[in-house]
Design a protein around this motif. Structure first.
Motif, PDB file in Angstrom:
ATOM      1  N   THR A  18      47.147  35.773  44.969  1.00 35.60           N
ATOM      2  CA  THR A  18      46.745  36.613  43.841  1.00 35.60           C
ATOM      3  C   THR A  18      45.570  35.952  43.133  1.00 35.60           C
ATOM      4  O   THR A  18      45.350  34.745  43.242  1.00 35.60           O
ATOM      5  N   ARG A  35      45.819  38.759  37.720  1.00 30.44           N
ATOM      6  CA  ARG A  35      45.070  40.019  37.707  1.00 30.44           C
ATOM      7  C   ARG A  35      45.576  40.897  38.843  1.00 30.44           C
ATOM      8  O   ARG A  35      45.546  40.510  40.010  1.00 30.44           O
ATOM      9  N   MET A  36      46.018  42.090  38.537  1.00 25.15           N
ATOM     10  CA  MET A  36      46.515  43.028  39.536  1.00 25.15           C
ATOM     11  C   MET A  36      45.391  43.993  39.926  1.00 25.15           C
ATOM     12  O   MET A  36      44.736  44.582  39.066  1.00 25.15           O
ATOM     13  N   THR A  37      45.162  44.147  41.239  1.00 23.44           N
ATOM     14  CA  THR A  37      44.143  45.078  41.733  1.00 23.44           C
ATOM     15  C   THR A  37      44.753  45.983  42.792  1.00 23.44           C
ATOM     16  O   THR A  37      45.830  45.704  43.335  1.00 23.44           O
ATOM     17  N   GLU A  38      44.046  47.068  43.112  1.00 21.24           N
ATOM     18  CA  GLU A  38      44.501  47.985  44.150  1.00 21.24           C
ATOM     19  C   GLU A  38      44.389  47.330  45.523  1.00 21.24           C
ATOM     20  O   GLU A  38      43.493  46.516  45.766  1.00 21.24           O
ATOM     21  N   VAL A  64      49.717  40.016  32.407  1.00 19.97           N
ATOM     22  CA  VAL A  64      49.024  40.482  33.603  1.00 19.97           C
ATOM     23  C   VAL A  64      47.813  41.307  33.175  1.00 19.97           C
ATOM     24  O   VAL A  64      47.884  42.086  32.216  1.00 19.97           O
ATOM     25  N   VAL A  66      45.332  44.285  33.937  1.00 18.34           N
ATOM     26  CA  VAL A  66      45.457  45.520  34.722  1.00 18.34           C
ATOM     27  C   VAL A  66      44.171  46.341  34.765  1.00 18.34           C
ATOM     28  O   VAL A  66      44.076  47.295  35.539  1.00 18.34           O
ATOM     29  N   ALA A  67      43.177  46.015  33.954  1.00 13.72           N
ATOM     30  CA  ALA A  67      41.920  46.763  33.975  1.00 13.72           C
ATOM     31  C   ALA A  67      40.791  45.860  33.510  1.00 13.72           C
ATOM     32  O   ALA A  67      41.009  44.940  32.706  1.00 13.72           O
TER      33      ALA A  67
END
Length: 317
Positions: A18, A35-38, A64, A66-67
């Protein structure tokens, strides 16, 4: 759940499974924030990017991202339905409303590790560049032809002509120039002349500098560059013309121009094109070929004008 906004400092850990970022907010500076991504998409954020942070369960130690957004390099002015991939250096891939545009911003583009690459275009592929290079062989009309351009060039370079009246001693003789009538034997003795007529008339010859085209595309074959005799005809220029006697005369001129090489090469002694209009929508063009031995052969073509002035041609020998 608590929502917050921060700004990245430029410290990034992108080596693991990640991506983790450091950001600062009015309250503090925090690192190792997930950081969460597609799936299938990843990016390295420039320093100073805005981030939207979720604190799970209101716990600021469990956050987290998210954008994200980087205002100074954001690609703007998209139309509804458009999508773009871009970077901070000006490169982009735009899935536009009417076309796909790849912008390299002065940098190279490279496609690697492909086994086969196929480009399908219903009209043409145009290369606007001063040089095209290939490390391997080139085969044209590849579905029906297996001979490479290299093999054709080598065969041409190796062919020779007999030198007549050779003398011994210190005499020097230069190989005679090609006898055009001998080289045109296949055309003179067989039906290959029919193929030559069709190819010459219905291949798009490069338009002259003063010819008017719909989109500025002069067409033509790239191999004609620098040549005095061009392949094909300019009949394609009539495709958007209104049928008239002047257009009929142009059809005659373009046809005779396209077939003039058969006369200069000695295959024919003359070519005569005559036209006839059947109002309101038909143009008949007759091509009379006269061979050196006096034999004559006619080819007849019919053009049909549609509602938008586009033409279609029918051949009947």
């Amino acid at each position: 759940m608590m929502v917050g906004i921060g700004r990245t400092t430029g410290v990034t850990d992108d080596a693991g499974t990640t991506q983790k970022l450091q950001y600062k907010s009015p309250f503090d500076v925090r690192g190792d924030t997930l950081r969460m991504t597609e799936f299938g998409f990843s990016s390295g954020l420039p320093a100073g990017s805005d981030v939207l942070i979720l604190s799970l369960g209101g716990d600021r130690s469990n956050q987290v991202i998210v954008a994200t957004n980087h205002g100074s390099t954001r690609y703007g002015n998209l139309k509804p339905g458009e999508t773009v991939i871009y970077d901070a250096k000006g490169k982009s891939v735009l899935l536009g409303e009417d076309k796909l545009t790849v912008k390299c911003a002065g940098q190279d583009i490279e496609v690697t590790e492909a086994k086969n690459a196929t480009i399908t275009a219903s009209v043409k592929i145009r290369l606007e560049t001063p040089l095209v290079e290939s490390t391997g062989d080139i085969v044209d009309n590849c579905d029906s032809n297996k001979v490479t351009l290299k093999e054709l060039r080598e065969a041409y370079n190796e062919h020779g002509h007999d030198v007549k009246n050779v003398q011994g001693g210190d005499s020097t003789r230069t190989s005679e120039k090609t006898n055009k009538e001998e080289d045109a034997h296949d055309l003179l003795s067989g039906d290959d002349i029919g193929s030559s007529v069709l190819i010459s008339l219905f291949s798009d010859r490069r338009a002259d500098a003063d010819d008017v085209t719909d989109d500025g595309d002069r067409r033509g074959w790239w191999g004609d560059t620098g040549e005095d005799i061009l392949l094909g005809s300019r009949l394609w220029l009539l495709a958007r013309s209104v049928l008239s006697r002047a257009i009929a005369r142009k059809a005659e001129m373009y046809a005779e121009e396209a077939l003039a090489w058969l006369v200069s090469d000695g295959v024919l002694s003359s070519v005569i094109a005559t036209s006839r209009i059947v109002w309101p929508d038909k143009l008949y063009l007759t091509i009379l070929l006269i061979r050196p031995d006096g034999n004559k052969q006619e080819y007849k073509f019919e053009w049909l004008w549609g509602d938008n002035n586009a033409v279609s041609a029918t051949y009947a020998q």
